[in-house]
Design a protein around this motif. Structure first.
Motif, PDB file in Angstrom:
ATOM      1  N   ALA A 106       0.837  -1.203   0.000  1.00 58.70           N
ATOM      2  CA  ALA A 106       0.000   0.000   0.000  1.00 58.70           C
ATOM      3  C   ALA A 106       0.872   1.253   0.000  1.00 58.70           C
ATOM      4  CB  ALA A 106      -0.938  -0.007   1.205  1.00 58.70           C
ATOM      5  N   PHE A 107       1.905   1.262   0.817  1.00 59.78           N
ATOM      6  CA  PHE A 107       2.788   2.426   0.860  1.00 59.78           C
ATOM      7  C   PHE A 107       3.539   2.571  -0.458  1.00 59.78           C
ATOM      8  CE2 PHE A 107       6.513   4.916   2.118  1.00 59.78           C
ATOM      9  CZ  PHE A 107       5.875   5.984   2.739  1.00 59.78           C
ATOM     10  N   ARG A 108       3.997   1.459  -1.029  1.00 61.05           N
ATOM     11  CA  ARG A 108       4.669   1.512  -2.340  1.00 61.05           C
ATOM     12  C   ARG A 108       3.752   2.120  -3.392  1.00 61.05           C
ATOM     13  NH1 ARG A 108       6.921  -3.416  -0.881  1.00 61.05           N
ATOM     14  NH2 ARG A 108       5.278  -4.573  -1.933  1.00 61.05           N
ATOM     15  N   GLU A 109       2.470   1.753  -3.352  1.00 61.39           N
ATOM     16  CA  GLU A 109       1.503   2.297  -4.305  1.00 61.39           C
ATOM     17  C   GLU A 109       1.374   3.814  -4.150  1.00 61.39           C
ATOM     18  OE1 GLU A 109      -1.307   2.930  -7.205  1.00 61.39           O
ATOM     19  OE2 GLU A 109      -0.086   1.135  -6.896  1.00 61.39           O
ATOM     20  N   LEU A 110       1.337   4.302  -2.919  1.00 64.92           N
ATOM     21  CA  LEU A 110       1.273   5.752  -2.692  1.00 64.92           C
ATOM     22  C   LEU A 110       2.509   6.445  -3.250  1.00 64.92           C
ATOM     23  CD1 LEU A 110      -0.187   5.980   0.916  1.00 64.92           C
ATOM     24  CD2 LEU A 110      -1.244   6.858  -1.178  1.00 64.92           C
ATOM     25  N   VAL A 111       3.662   5.864  -2.995  1.00 66.35           N
ATOM     26  CA  VAL A 111       4.906   6.455  -3.502  1.00 66.35           C
ATOM     27  C   VAL A 111       4.874   6.487  -5.027  1.00 66.35           C
ATOM     28  CG1 VAL A 111       7.412   6.183  -3.675  1.00 66.35           C
ATOM     29  CG2 VAL A 111       6.274   5.796  -1.479  1.00 66.35           C
ATOM     30  N   GLU A 112       4.505   5.378  -5.656  1.00 69.04           N
ATOM     31  CA  GLU A 112       4.451   5.325  -7.120  1.00 69.04           C
ATOM     32  C   GLU A 112       3.424   6.304  -7.680  1.00 69.04           C
ATOM     33  OE1 GLU A 112       3.814   1.233  -8.209  1.00 69.04           O
ATOM     34  OE2 GLU A 112       5.722   0.612  -7.306  1.00 69.04           O
TER      35      GLU A 112
ATOM     36  N   LEU B 103      15.031  15.510  -0.466  1.00 65.39           N
ATOM     37  CA  LEU B 103      13.771  15.996   0.113  1.00 65.39           C
ATOM     38  C   LEU B 103      12.617  15.042  -0.197  1.00 65.39           C
ATOM     39  CD1 LEU B 103      14.210  19.785  -0.579  1.00 65.39           C
ATOM     40  CD2 LEU B 103      14.019  18.711   1.680  1.00 65.39           C
ATOM     41  N   PHE B 104      12.661  14.413  -1.345  1.00 66.16           N
ATOM     42  CA  PHE B 104      11.669  13.404  -1.709  1.00 66.16           C
ATOM     43  C   PHE B 104      11.696  12.267  -0.686  1.00 66.16           C
ATOM     44  CE2 PHE B 104      10.526   9.465  -3.881  1.00 66.16           C
ATOM     45  CZ  PHE B 104       9.358   9.804  -4.544  1.00 66.16           C
ATOM     46  N   GLN B 105      12.900  11.779  -0.407  1.00 62.18           N
ATOM     47  CA  GLN B 105      13.050  10.702   0.580  1.00 62.18           C
ATOM     48  C   GLN B 105      12.578  11.158   1.958  1.00 62.18           C
ATOM     49  OE1 GLN B 105      13.932   7.543   0.048  1.00 62.18           O
ATOM     50  NE2 GLN B 105      14.185   7.915  -2.128  1.00 62.18           N
ATOM     51  N   GLU B 106      12.967  12.358   2.335  1.00 65.67           N
ATOM     52  CA  GLU B 106      12.565  12.897   3.637  1.00 65.67           C
ATOM     53  C   GLU B 106      11.045  13.033   3.731  1.00 65.67           C
ATOM     54  OE1 GLU B 106      13.074  17.003   6.206  1.00 65.67           O
ATOM     55  OE2 GLU B 106      14.625  16.493   4.747  1.00 65.67           O
ATOM     56  N   THR B 107      10.428  13.483   2.646  1.00 65.24           N
ATOM     57  CA  THR B 107       8.976  13.650   2.631  1.00 65.24           C
ATOM     58  C   THR B 107       8.271  12.317   2.843  1.00 65.24           C
ATOM     59  OG1 THR B 107       9.104  15.592   1.186  1.00 65.24           O
ATOM     60  CG2 THR B 107       7.005  14.403   1.238  1.00 65.24           C
TER      61      THR B 107
ATOM     62  N   GLU C  79       6.110   7.892   8.808  1.00 66.07           N
ATOM     63  CA  GLU C  79       6.112   8.055  10.257  1.00 66.07           C
ATOM     64  C   GLU C  79       4.833   8.688  10.794  1.00 66.07           C
ATOM     65  OE1 GLU C  79       9.615  10.434  10.762  1.00 66.07           O
ATOM     66  OE2 GLU C  79      10.966   8.703  10.624  1.00 66.07           O
ATOM     67  N   LYS C  80       4.222   9.555  10.005  1.00 62.68           N
ATOM     68  CA  LYS C  80       3.058  10.308  10.484  1.00 62.68           C
ATOM     69  C   LYS C  80       1.745   9.871   9.846  1.00 62.68           C
ATOM     70  CE  LYS C  80       5.847  14.379  11.482  1.00 62.68           C
ATOM     71  NZ  LYS C  80       5.763  14.488  12.900  1.00 62.68           N
TER      72      LYS C  80
END
Length: 194
Positions: free
Chosen positions: A17-23, A46-50, A56-57
């Motif tokens: 699910a998280f991978r899908e959001l990133v993609e 900054l992309f990685q940090e975001t 985390e949040k």
């Protein structure tokens, strides 16, 4: 799946699910960060940090608008990054940028959209594109954020206000100032309209 259902699945421990959001948001977010920083390496950091902060949040997301929440996190990270860089070193606005590697530059493309059938016209078009990039890079960070979110990410002013955590009037003021600055800095042949 909706963004909200992907966040819910991520909170339940589904890594897909998280991978899908990133993609889903990777291209647009990276383009935004490149325009904000005028540096691909910084934008990738900054992309990685975001997305680290999104991970985390995720429990704090109260959405229906995941995209606005995501860009809020990215904008705050970018503003913090710019402030930190100002404290530690002078920013060079004259350096070559790598924004041209991205194809989503709607504002730059619209300002230099002429077809260039011969090398002389292509050179003029490239020079105009570079002038636009330099003018945008020289804007104060909040004006740049408002402009990039509205033009490049095609968010409404109301969405920009939500992302930036300010009022609609503030966004309009930031946009007005940004466009006035661009009008002064860019040659008379270039005009910035939405």
């Amino acid at each position: 799946m909706t963004d909200e259902s992907l966040i819910a699945a991520h909170l339940r421990g589904d890594p897909a699910a998280f991978r899908e959001l990133v993609e889903r948001y990777a291209d647009g977010l990276l383009r935004y960060l490149i325009h904000m920083t005028a540096n691909r390496d910084q934008a990738e950091d900054l992309f990685q940090e975001t997305f680290k902060k999104v991970h985390e949040k995720a429990h704090a997301f109260r959405g229906p608008a995941f995209k606005s929440w995501l860009f809020t996190i990215a904008t705050r990270a970018t503003i913090d990054h710019v402030r930190h860089r100002r404290r530690t070193a002078m920013l060079s606005l004259d350096r070559e940028t790598d924004c041209g590697q991205e194809s989503g530059s709607a504002l730059v493309e619209s300002l230099s959209a002429e077809d260039a059938p011969d090398p002389a016209e292509e050179l003029v078009r490239e020079e105009r594109t570079q002038q636009v990039r330099e003018a945008i890079a020289s804007l104060p960070v909040k004006q740049r954020a408002a402009l990039v979110l509205a033009y490049y990410q095609q968010l409404s002013y109301r969405e920009v206000a939500e992302v930036m955590g300010c009022s609609l009037g503030t966004v309009k003021t930031q946009m007005s100032r940004a466009l006035a600055t661009l009008a002064r800095k860019l040659p008379d042949s270039l005009s910035v309209t939405k």
